[in-house]
Scaffold this motif. Structure first.
Motif, mmCIF file in Angstrom:
data_model
loop_
_atom_site.group_PDB
_atom_site.id
_atom_site.type_symbol
_atom_site.label_atom_id
_atom_site.label_comp_id
_atom_site.label_asym_id
_atom_site.label_seq_id
_atom_site.Cartn_x
_atom_site.Cartn_y
_atom_site.Cartn_z
ATOM 1 N N ASP A 176 0.818 -1.240 0.109
ATOM 2 C CA ASP A 176 -0.024 -0.030 0.068
ATOM 3 C C ASP A 176 0.942 1.414 -0.151
ATOM 4 O OD1 ASP A 176 -2.627 -1.223 0.439
ATOM 5 O OD2 ASP A 176 -1.817 -2.007 2.124
ATOM 6 N N LYS A 177 2.140 1.226 0.496
ATOM 7 C CA LYS A 177 3.066 2.294 0.619
ATOM 8 C C LYS A 177 4.633 1.619 0.427
ATOM 9 C CE LYS A 177 1.998 6.098 2.144
ATOM 10 N NZ LYS A 177 1.636 7.182 1.468
ATOM 11 N N LEU A 232 -0.978 4.593 7.342
ATOM 12 C CA LEU A 232 -1.518 3.270 6.903
ATOM 13 C C LEU A 232 -2.683 2.850 7.950
ATOM 14 C CD1 LEU A 232 1.429 1.130 5.574
ATOM 15 C CD2 LEU A 232 -0.250 2.734 4.139
ATOM 16 N N GLU A 233 -3.576 2.123 7.523
ATOM 17 C CA GLU A 233 -4.416 1.686 8.383
ATOM 18 C C GLU A 233 -4.255 0.002 8.784
ATOM 19 O OE1 GLU A 233 -8.646 1.368 7.092
ATOM 20 O OE2 GLU A 233 -8.243 3.484 6.192
ATOM 21 N N GLN A 239 -2.831 -3.073 6.496
ATOM 22 C CA GLN A 239 -1.870 -2.538 5.333
ATOM 23 C C GLN A 239 -0.717 -2.921 5.310
ATOM 24 O OE1 GLN A 239 -3.752 1.668 4.878
ATOM 25 N NE2 GLN A 239 -4.588 0.791 2.941
ATOM 26 N N ARG A 280 3.436 -5.521 7.608
ATOM 27 C CA ARG A 280 2.144 -5.577 7.650
ATOM 28 C C ARG A 280 2.030 -4.691 9.169
ATOM 29 N NH1 ARG A 280 -1.769 -7.291 4.913
ATOM 30 N NH2 ARG A 280 -0.815 -8.726 4.033
#
Length: 82
Positions: free
Chosen positions: A4-5, A27-28, A31, A72
């Protein structure tokens, strides 16, 4: 693995741990962030930081002197269901 990043710390990277920390906060939970570095000391600091902050390193690759860490984001401490 999809990230995601992505944080690229290859070569000159100003305040890499600060950058990684700030980007992870965006980020959540759940992610994925990919960090790339050619500095073995930074790779070790990222591993320790992830452990201290409850993030899980799911993959680690070293190719041509570049370490890629896939981690993660875990739930914040105290955020577990009660």
């Amino acid at each position: 693995m999809y990230a995601d990043k992505v944080v690229n710390c290859i070569g000159a990277c100003q305040a890499p741990m600060l950058t990684i920390d700030v980007e992870m906060k965006v980020l959540e939970s759940g992610q994925v962030m990919q960090v790339m570095t050619d500095d073995p000391d930074l790779a070790e600091r990222v591993r320790a930081w992830a452990d201290e902050n409850g993030h899980m390193i799911e993959e680690e690759h070293v190719v041509a002197g570049v370490t890629t860490l896939i981690m993660r984001k875990e739930a914040a401490a105290g955020a577990e269901a009660k």
